[in-house]
Motif scaffolding. Structure first.
Motif, PDB file in Angstrom:
ATOM      1  N   GLN A  59     -23.115 -13.769  35.893  1.00 29.79           N
ATOM      2  CA  GLN A  59     -22.323 -13.927  37.113  1.00 29.79           C
ATOM      3  C   GLN A  59     -21.543 -15.228  36.967  1.00 29.79           C
ATOM      4  OE1 GLN A  59     -22.079 -11.750  39.514  1.00 29.79           O
ATOM      5  NE2 GLN A  59     -23.910 -10.499  39.346  1.00 29.79           N
ATOM      6  N   ILE A  60     -20.246 -15.190  37.289  1.00 34.65           N
ATOM      7  CA  ILE A  60     -19.419 -16.385  37.136  1.00 34.65           C
ATOM      8  C   ILE A  60     -18.699 -16.672  38.442  1.00 34.65           C
ATOM      9  CG2 ILE A  60     -17.452 -17.407  35.934  1.00 34.65           C
ATOM     10  CD1 ILE A  60     -18.206 -15.830  33.498  1.00 34.65           C
ATOM     11  N   ILE A  61     -18.798 -17.925  38.884  1.00 35.70           N
ATOM     12  CA  ILE A  61     -18.095 -18.369  40.079  1.00 35.70           C
ATOM     13  C   ILE A  61     -17.719 -19.834  39.857  1.00 35.70           C
ATOM     14  CG2 ILE A  61     -20.163 -19.087  41.350  1.00 35.70           C
ATOM     15  CD1 ILE A  61     -18.812 -17.687  43.846  1.00 35.70           C
ATOM     16  N   PHE A  62     -16.621 -20.269  40.479  1.00 38.01           N
ATOM     17  CA  PHE A  62     -16.185 -21.652  40.264  1.00 38.01           C
ATOM     18  C   PHE A  62     -17.180 -22.650  40.833  1.00 38.01           C
ATOM     19  CE2 PHE A  62     -12.205 -19.722  39.070  1.00 38.01           C
ATOM     20  CZ  PHE A  62     -11.789 -20.549  38.034  1.00 38.01           C
ATOM     21  N   ASN A  63     -17.622 -22.455  42.063  1.00 37.69           N
ATOM     22  CA  ASN A  63     -18.669 -23.332  42.595  1.00 37.69           C
ATOM     23  C   ASN A  63     -19.453 -22.596  43.664  1.00 37.69           C
ATOM     24  OD1 ASN A  63     -16.894 -23.472  44.758  1.00 37.69           O
ATOM     25  ND2 ASN A  63     -16.233 -25.535  44.299  1.00 37.69           N
ATOM     26  N   LEU A  64     -20.599 -23.122  43.955  1.00 34.65           N
ATOM     27  CA  LEU A  64     -21.495 -22.513  44.932  1.00 34.65           C
ATOM     28  C   LEU A  64     -21.493 -23.381  46.185  1.00 34.65           C
ATOM     29  CD1 LEU A  64     -23.118 -19.899  44.737  1.00 34.65           C
ATOM     30  CD2 LEU A  64     -25.117 -21.256  44.214  1.00 34.65           C
ATOM     31  N   CYS A  65     -20.501 -23.134  47.042  1.00 35.51           N
ATOM     32  CA  CYS A  65     -20.386 -23.822  48.320  1.00 35.51           C
ATOM     33  C   CYS A  65     -20.600 -22.791  49.417  1.00 35.51           C
ATOM     34  CB  CYS A  65     -19.017 -24.479  48.454  1.00 35.51           C
ATOM     35  SG  CYS A  65     -18.751 -25.777  47.226  1.00 35.51           S
ATOM     36  N   LEU A  66     -20.569 -23.221  50.657  1.00 32.57           N
ATOM     37  CA  LEU A  66     -20.797 -22.276  51.745  1.00 32.57           C
ATOM     38  C   LEU A  66     -19.645 -21.295  51.870  1.00 32.57           C
ATOM     39  CD1 LEU A  66     -22.309 -24.589  54.473  1.00 32.57           C
ATOM     40  CD2 LEU A  66     -23.484 -22.961  53.023  1.00 32.57           C
ATOM     41  N   GLY A  67     -19.978 -20.028  51.996  1.00 28.10           N
ATOM     42  CA  GLY A  67     -18.981 -18.989  52.168  1.00 28.10           C
ATOM     43  C   GLY A  67     -19.588 -17.635  51.936  1.00 28.10           C
ATOM     44  N   GLY A  68     -18.853 -16.613  52.306  1.00 23.81           N
ATOM     45  CA  GLY A  68     -19.332 -15.248  52.174  1.00 23.81           C
ATOM     46  C   GLY A  68     -19.544 -14.815  50.740  1.00 23.81           C
ATOM     47  N   SER A  69     -18.603 -15.153  49.862  1.00 23.09           N
ATOM     48  CA  SER A  69     -18.731 -14.765  48.447  1.00 23.09           C
ATOM     49  C   SER A  69     -19.984 -15.361  47.834  1.00 23.09           C
ATOM     50  CB  SER A  69     -17.525 -15.242  47.635  1.00 23.09           C
ATOM     51  OG  SER A  69     -16.334 -14.751  48.166  1.00 23.09           O
ATOM     52  N   GLU A  70     -20.232 -16.615  48.169  1.00 18.55           N
ATOM     53  CA  GLU A  70     -21.371 -17.321  47.580  1.00 18.55           C
ATOM     54  C   GLU A  70     -22.702 -16.772  48.080  1.00 18.55           C
ATOM     55  OE1 GLU A  70     -17.761 -19.981  47.583  1.00 18.55           O
ATOM     56  OE2 GLU A  70     -18.694 -18.627  49.007  1.00 18.55           O
ATOM     57  N   THR A  71     -22.806 -16.539  49.381  1.00 15.52           N
ATOM     58  CA  THR A  71     -24.069 -16.023  49.903  1.00 15.52           C
ATOM     59  C   THR A  71     -24.300 -14.584  49.459  1.00 15.52           C
ATOM     60  OG1 THR A  71     -22.975 -15.538  52.004  1.00 15.52           O
ATOM     61  CG2 THR A  71     -24.212 -17.587  51.873  1.00 15.52           C
ATOM     62  N   MET A  72     -23.215 -13.801  49.347  1.00 13.05           N
ATOM     63  CA  MET A  72     -23.338 -12.436  48.836  1.00 13.05           C
ATOM     64  C   MET A  72     -23.815 -12.455  47.383  1.00 13.05           C
ATOM     65  SD  MET A  72     -20.583  -9.610  47.736  1.00 13.05           S
ATOM     66  CE  MET A  72     -20.383 -10.655  46.337  1.00 13.05           C
ATOM     67  N   LEU A  73     -23.296 -13.403  46.603  1.00 12.86           N
ATOM     68  CA  LEU A  73     -23.694 -13.526  45.201  1.00 12.86           C
ATOM     69  C   LEU A  73     -25.189 -13.813  45.073  1.00 12.86           C
ATOM     70  CD1 LEU A  73     -23.178 -13.647  42.190  1.00 12.86           C
ATOM     71  CD2 LEU A  73     -22.297 -15.982  42.499  1.00 12.86           C
ATOM     72  N   LEU A  74     -25.726 -14.653  45.949  1.00 12.10           N
ATOM     73  CA  LEU A  74     -27.168 -14.918  45.927  1.00 12.10           C
ATOM     74  C   LEU A  74     -27.958 -13.632  46.161  1.00 12.10           C
ATOM     75  CD1 LEU A  74     -27.286 -18.259  47.942  1.00 12.10           C
ATOM     76  CD2 LEU A  74     -27.652 -17.969  45.473  1.00 12.10           C
ATOM     77  N   ASP A  75     -27.505 -12.814  47.107  1.00 11.86           N
ATOM     78  CA  ASP A  75     -28.178 -11.536  47.379  1.00 11.86           C
ATOM     79  C   ASP A  75     -28.086 -10.590  46.183  1.00 11.86           C
ATOM     80  OD1 ASP A  75     -28.828 -12.392  49.932  1.00 11.86           O
ATOM     81  OD2 ASP A  75     -27.186 -11.312  50.905  1.00 11.86           O
TER      82      ASP A  75
END
Length: 184
Positions: free
Chosen positions: A5-21
Motif C-alpha cells: 500500500q502506498i500513500i504520501f503521508n498518513l494524516c487525518l482524512g478519509g483516505s487514510e482511515t479507509m486505508l487502515l481498515d
C-alpha cells in the motif's frame, strides 16, 4: 499474496482511515501487507492504529521534494518488498514508481476533480463513489470499478437506552456532506 500500500503521508482524512481498515482486513485474510509512506509528517494517532503485522516503510521525503534520492529509495523499498500488487492512493505516486514485470498496479481514486494523468497505465482503477467513477470517465476516458468505502458493521453497536423502533437504528456519519461526491 504480498501487497504494498502506498500513500504520501498518513494524516487525518478519509483516505487514510479507509486505508487502515483495508490493511486490517488484508492482514486478517492472511496477506503479507506493507505500507510505504513517501513523505515526512504523519499523525501519530493513525500511525499507532496500523496493525502490528503490517511492515511500515518510511521514505521520509520532504513534502514536494524533487530530489532523485527519494525516488530511488522508494523503488529500492518496493524491490525489497517484492509485492504481487502495488496499491497507490494518489496517482502522483506513479511518477515515482518504476513499474516492474509480474506486478499488478492498482489505484484508488478518493475524490472528484483530481489530476489523474499519471495513472492511465495501471492494471485497475477503483472509484469510491459513482460521482468519482463518472468524473474519471468524463475527464480522462478511463473505466474504473466502483468500490464503496466499507463500514465495519460488527462495530456498530446498539446502545442500551436508545429509542429504537423495531429494527431501525440511527447512524451518525462524520465527514463532509457532499452527497454528489461521497454518495451518502
Amino acid at each position: 499474496m504480498k501487497i504494498a500500500q502506498i500513500i504520501f503521508n498518513l494524516c487525518l482524512g478519509g483516505s487514510e482511515t479507509m486505508l487502515l481498515d483495508i490493511m486490517e482486513c488484508q492482514v486478517k485474510q492472511g496477506h503479507d501487507v506493507s505500507l510505504v509512506l513517501i513523505n515526512r509528517g504523519h499523525n501519530e494517532t493513525l500511525i499507532s492504529k496500523i496493525p502490528p503485522q503490517v511492515n511500515v516503510v518510511y521514505i521520509n521525503r520532504p513534502n514536494g521534494s524533487v530530489n532523485p534520492w527519494y525516488h530511488f529509495k522508494l523503488n529500492r523499498a518496493l524491490k525489497r518488498i517484492d509485492p504481487d500488487i502495488v496499491h497507490a492512493h494518489n496517482n502522483r505516486a506513479f511518477v515515482l514508481i518504476w513499474k516492474r514485470k509480474n506486478v499488478k498496479y492498482l489505484i484508488t481514486a478518493h475524490d472528484t476533480g483530481l489530476e489523474f494523468t499519471y495513472a492511465k497505465n495501471v492494471d485497475a482503477i477503483c472509484a469510491i463513489s459513482n460521482a468519482v467513477r463518472k468524473d474519471l470517465k468524463q475527464r480522462y476516458g478511463v473505466e474504473s470499478q466502483l468500490v464503496y468505502n466499507g463500514i465495519k458493521t460488527k462495530e456498530v453497536a446498539k446502545r442500551q437506552n436508545s429509542e429504537l423502533e423495531g429494527n431501525r437504528f440511527k447512524i451518525l456519519q462524520i465527514s463532509r456532506l457532499y452527497h454528489d461526491k461521497k454518495g451518502q
